[in-house]
Write a protein that holds these residues in place. Structure first.
Motif, PDB file in Angstrom:
ATOM      1  N   VAL A   1       7.170   5.549  13.360  1.00 26.19           N
ATOM      2  CA  VAL A   1       6.483   6.719  13.594  1.00 26.19           C
ATOM      3  C   VAL A   1       5.763   6.237  15.067  1.00 26.19           C
ATOM      4  CG1 VAL A   1       4.145   8.013  12.837  1.00 26.19           C
ATOM      5  CG2 VAL A   1       5.953   7.261  11.300  1.00 26.19           C
TER       6      VAL A   1
ATOM      7  N   GLU B   1       9.699   3.671   7.465  1.00 24.38           N
ATOM      8  CA  GLU B   1       9.358   1.905   7.630  1.00 24.38           C
ATOM      9  C   GLU B   1      10.062   1.430   8.664  1.00 24.38           C
ATOM     10  OE1 GLU B   1       7.735  -0.569   6.059  1.00 24.38           O
ATOM     11  OE2 GLU B   1       8.907  -1.651   7.872  1.00 24.38           O
ATOM     12  N   ARG B   2       9.086   1.046   9.903  1.00 23.99           N
ATOM     13  CA  ARG B   2       9.950   0.551  11.056  1.00 23.99           C
ATOM     14  C   ARG B   2      11.004  -0.643  10.732  1.00 23.99           C
ATOM     15  NH1 ARG B   2       5.301  -1.427  14.989  1.00 23.99           N
ATOM     16  NH2 ARG B   2       5.115  -3.158  13.567  1.00 23.99           N
ATOM     17  N   GLN B   3      10.804  -1.473   9.752  1.00 27.73           N
ATOM     18  CA  GLN B   3      11.585  -2.447   9.610  1.00 27.73           C
ATOM     19  C   GLN B   3      12.953  -2.452   8.565  1.00 27.73           C
ATOM     20  OE1 GLN B   3       8.183  -5.146   9.632  1.00 27.73           O
ATOM     21  NE2 GLN B   3       9.740  -6.472  10.258  1.00 27.73           N
TER      22      GLN B   3
ATOM     23  N   ARG C   1      12.184  -8.062   4.648  1.00 28.89           N
ATOM     24  CA  ARG C   1      11.408  -8.628   5.894  1.00 28.89           C
ATOM     25  C   ARG C   1      10.311  -9.444   5.549  1.00 28.89           C
ATOM     26  NH1 ARG C   1       7.400  -7.016   4.017  1.00 28.89           N
ATOM     27  NH2 ARG C   1       6.132  -5.029   4.462  1.00 28.89           N
TER      28      ARG C   1
ATOM     29  N   ALA D   1       0.687  -1.312   0.007  1.00 22.98           N
ATOM     30  CA  ALA D   1       0.123   0.043  -0.118  1.00 22.98           C
ATOM     31  C   ALA D   1       0.833   1.436  -0.071  1.00 22.98           C
ATOM     32  CB  ALA D   1      -1.092   0.056   1.159  1.00 22.98           C
TER      33      ALA D   1
ATOM     34  N   ASN E   1      -4.058  -2.563   4.993  1.00 27.98           N
ATOM     35  CA  ASN E   1      -4.396  -3.148   6.137  1.00 27.98           C
ATOM     36  C   ASN E   1      -4.489  -2.279   7.462  1.00 27.98           C
ATOM     37  OD1 ASN E   1      -4.328  -5.769   5.047  1.00 27.98           O
ATOM     38  ND2 ASN E   1      -3.588  -6.522   7.082  1.00 27.98           N
TER      39      ASN E   1
ATOM     40  N   VAL F   1      -3.742  -7.649  -0.478  1.00 29.63           N
ATOM     41  CA  VAL F   1      -2.829  -6.898  -1.293  1.00 29.63           C
ATOM     42  C   VAL F   1      -3.672  -6.193  -2.200  1.00 29.63           C
ATOM     43  CG1 VAL F   1      -0.721  -6.924  -2.770  1.00 29.63           C
ATOM     44  CG2 VAL F   1      -0.666  -8.190  -0.742  1.00 29.63           C
TER      45      VAL F   1
ATOM     46  N   TYR G   1      -0.412  -4.281   9.870  1.00 31.97           N
ATOM     47  CA  TYR G   1      -1.011  -4.672  11.218  1.00 31.97           C
ATOM     48  C   TYR G   1      -0.549  -3.628  12.050  1.00 31.97           C
ATOM     49  CZ  TYR G   1      -1.802  -8.550   8.201  1.00 31.97           C
ATOM     50  OH  TYR G   1      -2.147  -9.521   7.186  1.00 31.97           O
TER      51      TYR G   1
ATOM     52  N   ARG H   1       7.006 -12.627  -0.136  1.00 36.85           N
ATOM     53  CA  ARG H   1       6.574 -11.229   0.059  1.00 36.85           C
ATOM     54  C   ARG H   1       7.813 -10.418   0.365  1.00 36.85           C
ATOM     55  NH1 ARG H   1       1.477  -9.261   1.465  1.00 36.85           N
ATOM     56  NH2 ARG H   1       2.752  -7.435   1.978  1.00 36.85           N
TER      57      ARG H   1
ATOM     58  N   ILE I   1       3.308 -11.872   5.963  1.00 33.89           N
ATOM     59  CA  ILE I   1       2.226 -12.844   5.161  1.00 33.89           C
ATOM     60  C   ILE I   1       1.520 -12.504   4.072  1.00 33.89           C
ATOM     61  CG2 ILE I   1       0.393 -12.293   6.923  1.00 33.89           C
ATOM     62  CD1 ILE I   1       1.361 -16.117   6.196  1.00 33.89           C
TER      63      ILE I   1
ATOM     64  N   SER J   1      -0.249 -14.635  -2.041  1.00 34.82           N
ATOM     65  CA  SER J   1      -0.761 -15.165  -3.338  1.00 34.82           C
ATOM     66  C   SER J   1      -1.549 -13.928  -3.741  1.00 34.82           C
ATOM     67  CB  SER J   1      -1.785 -16.023  -2.878  1.00 34.82           C
ATOM     68  OG  SER J   1      -2.463 -16.704  -4.129  1.00 34.82           O
TER      69      SER J   1
HETATM   70  P1  FAD Z   1       2.031  -4.459   5.185  1.00 31.29           P
HETATM   71  O1  FAD Z   1       2.251  -5.189   4.130  1.00 31.29           O
HETATM   72  O2  FAD Z   1       1.800  -5.052   6.674  1.00 31.29           O
HETATM   73  O3  FAD Z   1       3.316  -3.301   5.232  1.00 31.29           O
HETATM   74  C1  FAD Z   1       3.045  -2.527   6.354  1.00 31.29           C
HETATM   75  C2  FAD Z   1       4.451  -2.056   6.655  1.00 31.29           C
HETATM   76  O4  FAD Z   1       4.240  -0.868   7.831  1.00 31.29           O
HETATM   77  C3  FAD Z   1       5.320  -3.052   7.614  1.00 31.29           C
HETATM   78  O5  FAD Z   1       6.461  -3.006   6.806  1.00 31.29           O
HETATM   79  C4  FAD Z   1       5.707  -2.384   8.907  1.00 31.29           C
HETATM   80  O6  FAD Z   1       7.067  -2.758   9.321  1.00 31.29           O
HETATM   81  C5  FAD Z   1       5.468  -0.783   8.543  1.00 31.29           C
HETATM   82  N1  FAD Z   1       5.159  -0.414  10.047  1.00 31.29           N
HETATM   83  C6  FAD Z   1       4.257  -0.599  11.032  1.00 31.29           C
HETATM   84  N2  FAD Z   1       4.280   0.148  12.110  1.00 31.29           N
HETATM   85  C7  FAD Z   1       4.952   1.140  11.757  1.00 31.29           C
HETATM   86  C8  FAD Z   1       5.446   2.310  12.345  1.00 31.29           C
HETATM   87  N3  FAD Z   1       5.171   2.639  13.642  1.00 31.29           N
HETATM   88  N4  FAD Z   1       6.243   3.141  11.905  1.00 31.29           N
HETATM   89  C9  FAD Z   1       6.773   2.866  10.401  1.00 31.29           C
HETATM   90  N5  FAD Z   1       6.453   1.775   9.838  1.00 31.29           N
HETATM   91  C10 FAD Z   1       5.570   0.786  10.258  1.00 31.29           C
HETATM   92  N6  FAD Z   1      -3.027 -11.089   1.202  1.00 31.29           N
HETATM   93  C11 FAD Z   1      -3.098 -11.440  -0.081  1.00 31.29           C
HETATM   94  O7  FAD Z   1      -3.207 -10.475  -1.017  1.00 31.29           O
HETATM   95  N7  FAD Z   1      -2.848 -12.585  -0.459  1.00 31.29           N
HETATM   96  C12 FAD Z   1      -2.719 -13.813   0.598  1.00 31.29           C
HETATM   97  O8  FAD Z   1      -2.563 -14.663   0.081  1.00 31.29           O
HETATM   98  C13 FAD Z   1      -2.826 -13.278   1.855  1.00 31.29           C
HETATM   99  N8  FAD Z   1      -2.844 -14.276   2.767  1.00 31.29           N
HETATM  100  C14 FAD Z   1      -2.973 -13.748   3.952  1.00 31.29           C
HETATM  101  C15 FAD Z   1      -2.967 -14.791   5.209  1.00 31.29           C
HETATM  102  C16 FAD Z   1      -3.023 -14.510   6.165  1.00 31.29           C
HETATM  103  C17 FAD Z   1      -2.984 -15.437   7.442  1.00 31.29           C
HETATM  104  C18 FAD Z   1      -3.284 -13.037   6.907  1.00 31.29           C
HETATM  105  C19 FAD Z   1      -3.541 -12.738   8.203  1.00 31.29           C
HETATM  106  C20 FAD Z   1      -3.150 -12.208   5.802  1.00 31.29           C
HETATM  107  C21 FAD Z   1      -3.125 -12.369   4.514  1.00 31.29           C
HETATM  108  N9  FAD Z   1      -3.129 -11.484   3.656  1.00 31.29           N
HETATM  109  C22 FAD Z   1      -3.100 -11.978   2.168  1.00 31.29           C
HETATM  110  C23 FAD Z   1      -3.314  -9.965   3.688  1.00 31.29           C
HETATM  111  C24 FAD Z   1      -1.996  -9.453   3.685  1.00 31.29           C
HETATM  112  O9  FAD Z   1      -0.720  -9.875   4.366  1.00 31.29           O
HETATM  113  C25 FAD Z   1      -2.137  -7.831   3.879  1.00 31.29           C
HETATM  114  O10 FAD Z   1      -3.238  -7.442   3.222  1.00 31.29           O
HETATM  115  C26 FAD Z   1      -0.930  -7.127   3.110  1.00 31.29           C
HETATM  116  O11 FAD Z   1       0.402  -7.303   3.590  1.00 31.29           O
HETATM  117  C27 FAD Z   1      -1.249  -5.477   3.436  1.00 31.29           C
HETATM  118  O12 FAD Z   1      -0.370  -4.674   2.955  1.00 31.29           O
HETATM  119  P2  FAD Z   1      -0.204  -3.328   3.510  1.00 31.29           P
HETATM  120  O13 FAD Z   1       0.880  -2.713   2.553  1.00 31.29           O
HETATM  121  O14 FAD Z   1      -1.356  -2.677   3.918  1.00 31.29           O
HETATM  122  O15 FAD Z   1       0.568  -3.758   4.951  1.00 31.29           O
END
Ligand code: FAD
Length: 425
Positions: A129, A35-37, A41, A16, A299, A312, A168, A105, A44, A47
């Motif tokens: 943050v 980015e915290r990490q 990294r 995102a 998320n 995703v 998360y 990922r 999950i 797919s």
């Molecule tokens: P993320 O990819 O989680 O990225 C968030 C980033 O923010 C991280 O790198 C983190 O380190 C960073 N961050 C957090 N807090 C801070 C802070 N305070 N300061 C700075 N940085 C910070 N989705 C799919 O599309 N296909 C699948 O097959 C699938 N399988 C899944 C299975 C399970 C069991 C679960 C629980 C979820 C699954 N998902 C799947 C969902 C998927 O994991 C998420 O929807 C997706 O990773 C969301 O992307 P994002 O960019 O919102 O967040």
């Protein structure tokens, strides 16, 4: 722009954050990601759905993603006892790509973040943050450099707008007290990666395989093949069923697989070489997706359920809508974020939610395994499984609740003597 070194701040460099940042940077804005990490990294969510590649393309990252050598994916397969049903995304109703990828990922997210950086986005890794203030004329954040040691003071960062893509981490949802209970009951997943050694002729590496447990109908498994002879494997079910009392995650996962003959057969030669992990209580929701000076992406806002791999795709769709709104707003327009961001985003999310609920109450499961469905109807279902949950031309999107209810009745024999045609719906 020296006046505005952090015009837009994005929290998190997942899909995102990377897509939103690149889309805005391409339109002439100055974007900074914290980015915290450290990357790469683990994450999950391996797919992908076909629809999300439209955003990858628009963000100028498609060549890099293609070059990364990920496993191609063309659909989703479902197995339950001796029933098997495969949906091919290329035979879908909606326009758009019919192919996508199954990805590690760690690698995928790194490719996207590197592509955003290549286009000018500044990414500060290992920067967390920790606080945010939206009460003044301009928002500001407190950002902690995690490499600087525990007693180093956080730095103040002034900006014009904050996009929270912290996944998360749910940074703004926590800081601004936006959390709202989700309507979905708590579930848990246990998962690992295996060296799969699959030689079953009926196993299609280009599709995610969703297997249903023969007795516990609410327990299901994902098998997501990668391009390197390995698979992601996970089991999902009600929290109290899945959480092992003795804490032995690997033992629990192996027992669930043992109890599912079709999956046991497919994985008979697998090497279980990686410790299992678990995640629970992942479904989440918020009171609002936007406010003065901020919006929530992916998320960090709403997460439904992993069963249709929609995470995703929803994350990238939200990134695209928010980037559009923010570009207009920074150009001086008055933007109605509810009408232009939250409402259209949630239309697709609600559509996915209907099918997720239908999966767990059995109605959509019956549809998935129904063998006599007309090709046109399968194409419409395939569209949703491919991520096109915003295509209102698809009746199973536009009227998701009613259409699912009616189709489930047909599949359960409610109209036993009538042909399953679109008119009968
Ligand atoms: P993320 O990819 O989680 O990225 C968030 C980033 O923010 C991280 O790198 C983190 O380190 C960073 N961050 C957090 N807090 C801070 C802070 N305070 N300061 C700075 N940085 C910070 N989705 C799919 O599309 N296909 C699948 O097959 C699938 N399988 C899944 C299975 C399970 C069991 C679960 C629980 C979820 C699954 N998902 C799947 C969902 C998927 O994991 C998420 O929807 C997706 O990773 C969301 O992307 P994002 O960019 O919102 O967040």
């Amino acid at each position: 722009d020296m006046q505005d070194p952090h015009e837009i701040v994005v929290i998190g460099a997942g899909p995102a954050g990377a897509i939103a940042a690149a889309l805005l940077q391409r339109r002439g804005h100055q974007v900074t990601i914290f980015e915290r990490q450290r990357f790469p990294r683990f994450s999950i969510g391996e797919s992908l759905l076909a629809h999300c590649l439209e955003f990858v393309e628009e963000a100028g990252m498609m060549d890099a993603v293609r070059a990364a050598g990920f496993q191609q994916k063309n659909g989703a397969a479902f197995a339950w006892g001796d029933r098997y049903s495969a949906f091919d995304f290329r035979e879908k109703f909606s326009p758009g790509p019919g192919m996508t990828f199954q990805v590690l990922r760690s690698r995928f997210d790194q490719v996207l973040a590197d592509e955003a950086a290549r286009q000018g986005v500044r990414i500060h890794y290992e920067h967390e943050v920790v606080a945010a203030d939206f009460d003044g004329p301009r928002p500001w954040l407190q950002v902690r450099d995690l490499k600087a040691g525990a007693d180093a003071a956080p730095r103040r960062v002034d900006t014009r707008f904050v996009l929270d893509a912290s996944g998360y981490g749910r940074v703004l949802a926590r800081l601004l007290d936006l959390e709202r209970p989700t309507s979905l009951p708590p579930r848990r997943a246990i998962f690992t990666h295996i060296e799969d050694h699959i030689d079953a002729a009926d196993f299609d590496r280009q599709k995610i395989l969703i297997s249903v447990h023969p007795e516990h109908e609410d327990v299901w498994f994902w098998t997501i093949p990668f391009s390197n002879g390995r698979c992601s494997l996970g089991v999902v079910g009600a929290e109290e069923k899945i959480q092992p009392a003795d804490g032995d995650l690997m033992g629990a996962l192996r027992r669930w697989v043992e109890g599912t003959p079709n999956l046991r057969r497919i994985l008979a030669r697998a090497a279980w070489d990686t410790p299992a992990n678990t995640i629970g209580g992942y479904s989440a929701s918020v009171r609002s997706l936007h406010g003065q000076g901020w919006a929530l992406l992916g998320n960090a806002a709403e997460f439904l359920d992993p069963v249709f791999s929609s995470g995703v795709t929803i994350a990238m769709h939200s990134a695209k809508l928010a980037a559009e709104c923010l570009h207009r707003q920074l150009g001086g327009e008055t933007v109605d974020w509810e009408a232009a961001f939250a409402t259209p985003l949630m239309r697709g999310v609600q559509c996915f939610r209907t099918y997720v609920q239908g999966w767990y109450d059995g109605s959509f499961r019956d549809v998935v395994f129904y063998e006599q469905a007309q090709p046109q109807i399968r194409a419409m279902i395939s569209s949703i499984l491919a991520g096109y949950a915003w295509d209102e031309a698809n009746p199973f999107v536009a009227e998701h609740e009613r259409r699912l209810r009616m189709l489930a009745e047909v599949c359960r024999g409610g109209f036993r003597d009538r042909p399953l045609s679109d008119k009968a719906m």
